[in-house]
Design a protein around this motif. Structure first.
Motif, mmCIF file in Angstrom:
data_model
loop_
_atom_site.group_PDB
_atom_site.id
_atom_site.type_symbol
_atom_site.label_atom_id
_atom_site.label_comp_id
_atom_site.label_asym_id
_atom_site.label_seq_id
_atom_site.Cartn_x
_atom_site.Cartn_y
_atom_site.Cartn_z
ATOM 1 N N LYS A 137 7.829 3.929 -5.498
ATOM 2 C CA LYS A 137 6.802 3.517 -4.979
ATOM 3 C C LYS A 137 5.786 3.157 -6.250
ATOM 4 C CE LYS A 137 3.722 3.047 -1.664
ATOM 5 N NZ LYS A 137 3.945 2.073 -0.584
ATOM 6 N N VAL A 138 5.537 3.724 -7.162
ATOM 7 C CA VAL A 138 5.014 3.441 -8.232
ATOM 8 C C VAL A 138 5.454 2.141 -8.974
ATOM 9 C CG1 VAL A 138 4.570 4.096 -10.837
ATOM 10 C CG2 VAL A 138 4.305 5.872 -8.912
ATOM 11 N N GLU A 139 6.646 1.879 -9.228
ATOM 12 C CA GLU A 139 7.255 0.885 -9.620
ATOM 13 C C GLU A 139 6.722 -0.427 -8.623
ATOM 14 O OE1 GLU A 139 11.449 -1.323 -10.820
ATOM 15 O OE2 GLU A 139 11.398 0.912 -10.381
ATOM 16 N N SER A 140 6.868 -0.214 -7.476
ATOM 17 C CA SER A 140 6.522 -1.382 -6.236
ATOM 18 C C SER A 140 5.151 -1.648 -6.525
ATOM 19 C CB SER A 140 6.865 -0.856 -4.860
ATOM 20 O OG SER A 140 6.609 -1.552 -4.071
ATOM 21 N N LEU A 141 4.190 -0.757 -6.572
ATOM 22 C CA LEU A 141 2.843 -0.786 -6.738
ATOM 23 C C LEU A 141 2.264 -1.445 -7.960
ATOM 24 C CD1 LEU A 141 1.724 2.564 -5.182
ATOM 25 C CD2 LEU A 141 1.411 0.457 -4.077
ATOM 26 N N GLU A 142 2.996 -1.048 -9.092
ATOM 27 C CA GLU A 142 2.772 -1.863 -10.298
ATOM 28 C C GLU A 142 3.121 -3.557 -10.185
ATOM 29 O OE1 GLU A 142 4.739 0.623 -13.210
ATOM 30 O OE2 GLU A 142 3.014 1.860 -13.553
ATOM 31 N N LYS A 143 4.191 -3.476 -9.566
ATOM 32 C CA LYS A 143 4.576 -5.032 -9.424
ATOM 33 C C LYS A 143 3.466 -5.440 -8.496
ATOM 34 C CE LYS A 143 8.524 -7.842 -8.011
ATOM 35 N NZ LYS A 143 9.870 -7.667 -7.438
ATOM 36 N N LYS A 144 3.079 -4.933 -7.363
ATOM 37 C CA LYS A 144 1.982 -5.952 -6.582
ATOM 38 C C LYS A 144 0.939 -5.934 -7.488
ATOM 39 C CE LYS A 144 0.485 -5.268 -1.894
ATOM 40 N NZ LYS A 144 0.385 -4.439 -0.705
ATOM 41 N N LYS A 145 0.389 -4.876 -8.138
ATOM 42 C CA LYS A 145 -0.731 -4.997 -8.822
ATOM 43 C C LYS A 145 -0.600 -6.236 -9.878
ATOM 44 C CE LYS A 145 -3.730 -2.575 -12.272
ATOM 45 N NZ LYS A 145 -4.036 -1.487 -13.069
ATOM 46 N N ALA A 146 0.419 -6.384 -10.472
ATOM 47 C CA ALA A 146 0.416 -7.466 -11.218
ATOM 48 C C ALA A 146 0.510 -9.107 -10.656
ATOM 49 C CB ALA A 146 1.888 -7.401 -12.212
ATOM 50 N N GLU A 147 1.173 -8.976 -9.375
ATOM 51 C CA GLU A 147 1.108 -9.857 -8.600
ATOM 52 C C GLU A 147 -0.137 -10.603 -8.125
ATOM 53 O OE1 GLU A 147 3.871 -9.308 -5.441
ATOM 54 O OE2 GLU A 147 5.645 -9.399 -6.561
ATOM 55 N N ILE A 148 -0.972 -9.625 -7.630
ATOM 56 C CA ILE A 148 -2.432 -9.874 -7.251
ATOM 57 C C ILE A 148 -3.330 -10.437 -8.434
ATOM 58 C CG2 ILE A 148 -4.414 -8.636 -6.474
ATOM 59 C CD1 ILE A 148 -2.669 -6.899 -4.802
ATOM 60 N N SER A 149 -2.983 -9.793 -9.531
ATOM 61 C CA SER A 149 -3.975 -10.092 -10.787
ATOM 62 C C SER A 149 -3.464 -11.421 -11.325
ATOM 63 C CB SER A 149 -3.545 -8.978 -11.902
ATOM 64 O OG SER A 149 -3.974 -7.751 -11.625
ATOM 65 N N ALA A 150 -2.197 -11.968 -11.089
ATOM 66 C CA ALA A 150 -1.835 -13.212 -11.454
ATOM 67 C C ALA A 150 -2.523 -14.375 -10.592
ATOM 68 C CB ALA A 150 -0.420 -13.262 -11.455
ATOM 69 N N LYS A 151 -2.614 -13.925 -9.340
ATOM 70 C CA LYS A 151 -3.359 -14.997 -8.351
ATOM 71 C C LYS A 151 -4.701 -15.243 -8.857
ATOM 72 C CE LYS A 151 -0.270 -13.530 -4.486
ATOM 73 N NZ LYS A 151 -0.514 -12.907 -3.010
ATOM 74 N N ALA A 200 -8.209 -3.151 -5.103
ATOM 75 C CA ALA A 200 -8.954 -1.975 -5.390
ATOM 76 C C ALA A 200 -7.927 -0.845 -4.343
ATOM 77 C CB ALA A 200 -10.198 -1.997 -4.779
ATOM 78 N N LYS A 201 -7.571 -1.224 -3.306
ATOM 79 C CA LYS A 201 -6.714 -0.601 -2.505
ATOM 80 C C LYS A 201 -5.329 -0.261 -3.177
ATOM 81 C CE LYS A 201 -4.771 -0.009 2.305
ATOM 82 N NZ LYS A 201 -4.594 -0.885 3.464
ATOM 83 N N VAL A 202 -4.924 -1.032 -3.937
ATOM 84 C CA VAL A 202 -3.448 -0.545 -4.570
ATOM 85 C C VAL A 202 -3.934 0.208 -5.550
ATOM 86 C CG1 VAL A 202 -1.779 -1.765 -5.944
ATOM 87 C CG2 VAL A 202 -2.341 -3.113 -3.899
ATOM 88 N N ASN A 203 -4.853 -0.054 -6.487
ATOM 89 C CA ASN A 203 -5.247 0.795 -7.471
ATOM 90 C C ASN A 203 -5.347 2.214 -7.198
ATOM 91 O OD1 ASN A 203 -5.009 -0.871 -9.810
ATOM 92 N ND2 ASN A 203 -7.140 -1.753 -9.441
ATOM 93 N N GLU A 204 -5.950 2.475 -5.963
ATOM 94 C CA GLU A 204 -6.189 3.799 -5.537
ATOM 95 C C GLU A 204 -4.938 4.616 -4.873
ATOM 96 O OE1 GLU A 204 -8.582 5.881 -1.755
ATOM 97 O OE2 GLU A 204 -9.047 3.825 -2.202
ATOM 98 N N GLU A 205 -4.107 3.758 -4.385
ATOM 99 C CA GLU A 205 -2.705 4.094 -3.833
ATOM 100 C C GLU A 205 -1.982 4.410 -5.040
ATOM 101 O OE1 GLU A 205 1.110 3.093 -1.018
ATOM 102 O OE2 GLU A 205 -0.765 1.682 -1.076
ATOM 103 N N LEU A 206 -2.039 3.764 -6.047
ATOM 104 C CA LEU A 206 -1.169 4.026 -7.238
ATOM 105 C C LEU A 206 -1.412 5.104 -7.920
ATOM 106 C CD1 LEU A 206 1.044 2.584 -9.353
ATOM 107 C CD2 LEU A 206 -1.008 1.382 -10.447
ATOM 108 N N GLU A 207 -2.908 5.552 -8.214
ATOM 109 C CA GLU A 207 -3.344 6.571 -8.720
ATOM 110 C C GLU A 207 -2.802 7.815 -7.880
ATOM 111 O OE1 GLU A 207 -7.697 8.635 -9.772
ATOM 112 O OE2 GLU A 207 -7.588 6.450 -9.476
ATOM 113 N N GLU A 208 -2.870 7.722 -6.554
ATOM 114 C CA GLU A 208 -2.223 8.980 -6.015
ATOM 115 C C GLU A 208 -0.950 9.099 -6.086
ATOM 116 O OE1 GLU A 208 -3.110 8.201 -1.817
ATOM 117 O OE2 GLU A 208 -5.188 8.322 -1.813
ATOM 118 N N GLN A 209 -0.038 8.093 -6.300
ATOM 119 C CA GLN A 209 1.322 8.254 -6.335
ATOM 120 C C GLN A 209 1.767 8.649 -7.983
ATOM 121 O OE1 GLN A 209 3.781 7.988 -4.110
ATOM 122 N NE2 GLN A 209 2.569 7.440 -2.465
ATOM 123 N N GLU A 210 0.852 8.479 -8.758
ATOM 124 C CA GLU A 210 1.092 8.850 -10.219
ATOM 125 C C GLU A 210 0.665 10.312 -10.348
ATOM 126 O OE1 GLU A 210 -1.437 6.107 -12.258
ATOM 127 O OE2 GLU A 210 0.232 4.689 -12.837
#
Length: 625
Positions: free
Chosen positions: A572-586, A605-615
């Motif tokens: 999940k962390v790996e997936s969220l980090e990938k999603k975060k990078a994709e959003i930032s690239a846009k 913002a939603k991805v960052n919050e979920e990523l923090e919980e998973q970490e």
């Protein structure tokens, strides 16, 4: 590495010399505390070192190591009342701090697509995400939650915490602090102790908190009679070495007196025409005279006021309750005070300690229940904010406005001037205007206005703020012998440990816990309760496991289910980090519209919050493994 060089520095105000030709060196990693009596120049020395006041002396030299960034926490912070908390905390020359401020501001304004895009680009470019987490921890530990609140609406204590947060956010290499523990609750103080004890922190501070001195400092310097004395070690070491120095000076003083008598005889025999040699001896005599007549422990506070007689009925609270809106402060509090009780009230900031005091003194009315005050009770209320004293009034006038004579036992009287002398305001000092007093001197004067009314029930709300250690020692000894009731609200752990043997603990939601014991004993029990609570949570989790899994967990490994969860969290962390990078690239797309930026900002913002919980969950599982 030497961070600060202070050589031959002097400072005076009119005829009053605060310090003369003092020298101090502070090296990287030093944690230095300055102790002195109120009014002797502690804050002035901090201002000189911080560059806010110019030093005196022809050969004065103050140097801060090149490239070293310093930060200064004032005793009374200066802030614009029109700015918000966020604007104040993040007001910085640091590029990373400014980027985090822009990002936090953009989160509060999700419709500002352009602002969000710029903020995210800056955060990525400066790799500021880790530092943002540190800043959030600082704000959380200091209970700073409403970032959009105007500074002008905050109390003095809240402003002090905002100033402390701003200083720590700046992360300077050399920290200068004036009474950093004032207005902090116990949890905040203990967290700050740990923070400042770090190896990368170099510190010069003024504090009256003796546990803080004991646990944080490795050097203590004392400002006395205009001179600076340096002691290596913590507060315990300081007390031992200062006692030794005083004993030595006592011996030296006796020697100087004998030598002065010889010099007086010699001077009496000399003819009127002096030689150069004789003049030099006269100059030496002046120095001897000064040393021989100097009081080692002069100008000490003397409290010998006696409280009025206290009857059998004192103060009774009969199931009192108080709420403000939906917030319950006190619920069904019931207690009858007995003679000579010394009670402490403790709890986190905002729990309602001052409200409980105001209920007891009938300053405010309870919503239900009643308060009964005995006919002989004479309250003496020493509040956090002090009293309004006009700056253009002289010290003696402040006291004579209350009373010109103070009655003592057996019909004796004490004049206002004599009483002021016992509170370390000599006859000359009594003519000084209130505006010229230090913060500690104002608090000492306020304490006098309370005690001179001969109360038999003292209420002290944060009495240790800004008072020096000498004054605190005398106040503590007097309170221990005071023949009346005392209620103390204080975050000074040393003060509470020494004085109180009974506690009211504000636990929130109106609950006031009645604990019969010392403050130190309560803290130990509280730590034990916290450990037991965590243990109970762990046991509840273990009950859900099978017997085989419990044995496996007890051997230090993860259960089968926990291992599976760890793998899921990692994916999940790996997936969220990938999603975060994709959003930032846009955000780099030149054809992106403002509406799209706004939507992407919300999604990020939603991805960052979920990523923090998973970490956080991953760290918990990793520790168990």
């Amino acid at each position: 590495m030497n961070y600060l060089t202070l050589e031959n520095v002097s400072k005076s105000y009119g005829e009053k010399v605060l310090f003369s030709d003092i020298t101090l060196h502070i090296n990287k990693g030093d944690k230095v505390a300055l102790v002195a009596k109120n009014g002797t120049g502690k804050t002035s020395l901090l201002r000189v070192i911080a560059g806010e006041e110019a030093p005196e002396g022809v050969t004065a030299n103050i140097q801060l190591a090149r490239g070293i960034k310093s930060g200064y926490l004032r005793q009374e912070p200066l802030m614009s009342p029109e700015r918000t908390v966020m604007e104040t905390v993040f007001d910085s020359d640091n590029e990373v701090v400014r980027a985090i401020k822009d990002y936090e501001f953009a989160l509060l304004r999700p419709n500002d697509a352009e602002g969000m895009q710029k903020a995210l680009e800056a955060m990525e470019r400066l790799k500021a995400w880790d530092f943002e987490s540190q800043i959030k921890e600082i704000l959380f530990k200091l209970n700073i939650t409403d970032l959009e609140q105007k500074v002008g609406t905050l109390s003095g204590g809240q402003r002090k915490r905002i100033a402390l947060a701003k200083l720590l956010v700046e992360d300077p290499e050399f920290i200068i602090m004036d009474e950093p523990t004032n207005h902090l609750d116990i949890e905040m103080i203990e967290w700050l102790e740990e923070y400042l004890s770090g190896p990368n922190v170099t510190l010069f501070m003024v504090t009256h908190d003796r546990y803080f001195l004991e646990r944080v400092c490795n050097v203590i310097v004392e400002l006395e009679h205009g001179n600076l004395y340096k002691y290596s070690g913590n507060y315990t070491d300081f007390l031992v070495k200062k006692t030794t120095r005083n004993e030595t000076e006592g011996i030296e003083k006796e020697k100087a007196k004998k030598l002065m008598k010889k010099e007086l005889v010699w001077l009496g025999r000399q003819p009127k025409a002096r030689t150069t040699k004789a003049k030099s001896r006269i100059n030496a005599f002046d120095a001897i005279e000064e040393k021989a007549t100097m009081d080692i422990e002069d100008n000490t506070l003397h409290i010998d006021l006696k409280g009025a007689r206290l009857g059998s009925k004192i103060l009774e609270c009969h199931y009192i309750s108080k709420s403000f809106g939906d917030k319950v402060i006190v619920k069904d509090f019931d207690y009858k005070f007995k003679k000579n009780e010394r009670v402490g009230i403790v709890g986190k900031n905002g729990m309602g300690k001052t409200t409980l005091l105001n209920l007891m003194t009938k300053t405010i009315r309870p919503d239900s229940g009643k308060v009964v005050v005995g006919g002989t009770v004479q309250f003496g209320y020493y509040g956090q904010e002090g009293i309004e004293m006009k700056d253009d009034k002289r010290i003696i006038d402040v006291i004579t406005d209350i009373a010109e004579y103070i009655p003592l036992e057996k019909g004796h009287k004490l004049t206002a001037g004599a009483l002021l002398e016992r509170f370390m305001f000599d006859r000359k000092h009594q003519q000084v205007y209130v505006s010229q007093l230090s913060g500690g001197e104002k608090r000492r004067l306020y304490l006098l206005t309370v005690l001179m009314q001969n109360p038999n029930f003292l209420i002290l709300d944060e009495p240790t703020n800004d008072l020096d250690i000498v004054t605190l020692n005398v106040l503590e000894e007097w309170l221990l012998s005071f023949q009346g009731c005392v209620i103390i609200v204080s975050h000074d752990r040393f003060f509470m440990d020494k004085l109180v043997d009974h506690l009211f603990i504000m636990e929130g939601e109106g609950k006031v816990r009645d604990y019969n014991g010392s403050y130190r004993a309560y803290r130990e029990i509280k730590k034990l309760e916290d450990r037991e609570a965590r243990k109970g949570e762990k046991e509840n989790e273990e009950k859900k496991l099978s017997k085989h899994e419990q044995i496996h967990a007890a051997q230090g490994g993860l259960t089968h289910e926990q291992k599976k969860e760890l793998k899921r969290v990692e994916r999940k962390v790996e997936s969220l980090e990938k999603k975060k990078a994709e959003i930032s690239a846009k955000f780099s797309d030149p054809e992106i519209t403002p509406e799209q930026i706004g939507e992407l900002g919300k999604e990020l913002a939603k991805v960052n919050e979920e990523l923090e919980e998973q970490e956080m969950r991953w760290m918990e599982l990793a520790e168990m493994a």
